[in-house]
Design an enzyme around this catalytic site. Structure first.
Site, short mmCIF file in Angstrom:
data_model
loop_
_atom_site.label_atom_id
_atom_site.label_comp_id
_atom_site.label_asym_id
_atom_site.label_seq_id
_atom_site.Cartn_x
_atom_site.Cartn_y
_atom_site.Cartn_z
N ASN A 36 -6.02 -2.84 1.99
CA ASN A 36 -6.13 -4.44 2.07
C ASN A 36 -7.31 -4.76 2.19
O ASN A 36 -8.30 -4.44 2.84
CB ASN A 36 -5.31 -4.79 3.16
CG ASN A 36 -3.76 -4.82 3.20
OD1 ASN A 36 -3.14 -4.50 2.14
ND2 ASN A 36 -2.86 -4.66 4.35
N ARG B 105 0.78 -1.33 -0.17
CA ARG B 105 0.11 0.09 -0.12
C ARG B 105 0.65 1.55 -0.08
O ARG B 105 0.40 2.12 -0.45
CB ARG B 105 -0.93 0.16 1.25
CG ARG B 105 -2.00 -1.02 1.19
CD ARG B 105 -2.91 -1.08 2.46
NE ARG B 105 -1.85 -1.52 3.53
CZ ARG B 105 -1.80 -1.30 4.77
NH1 ARG B 105 -3.17 -0.64 5.23
NH2 ARG B 105 -0.96 -1.77 5.65
#
Length: 101
Positions: A47, A29
């Site tokens: 996520n 990320r």
């Protein structure tokens, strides 16, 4: 004299999902957010409970292609098996790229 086709620089938006052997626990990320900032892409990523990373990315065509090429490779310890994306409507006034929880 023939007219050259004009390449559109219109903003586009995509929903994307990184399916992988390993896309969580490897800084994916943060890598994605940094690449978005590098290319001037707005949107978000997070996520998912099923070990994927999903998000939305908006920007100019050329920037998006470069962004998705990098995201498809992922950070050093990631293994991206497949990167899928689908068109969305552009979001007006969005600024920045965030990581959502």
């Amino acid at each position: 004299m023939p007219i050259e086709p004009h390449r559109s620089t219109m903003a586009r938006r995509f929903y994307f999902v990184a399916h992988g052997g390993v896309v969580q626990g490897v800084g994916f990320r943060y890598f994605t957010r940094q690449r978005a900032r590098d290319y001037g892409i707005t949107g978000w990523c997070r996520n998912t409970p099923d070990n994927k990373v999903e998000g939305e990315a908006q920007g100019e065509d050329d920037a998006l292609e470069s962004f998705f090429r990098d995201v498809d490779r992922g950070p050093r310890h990631a293994t991206v098996v497949q990167l899928t994306r689908e068109d969305l409507d552009v979001v007006d006034g969005e600024s920045g790229f965030s990581i959502r929880r």
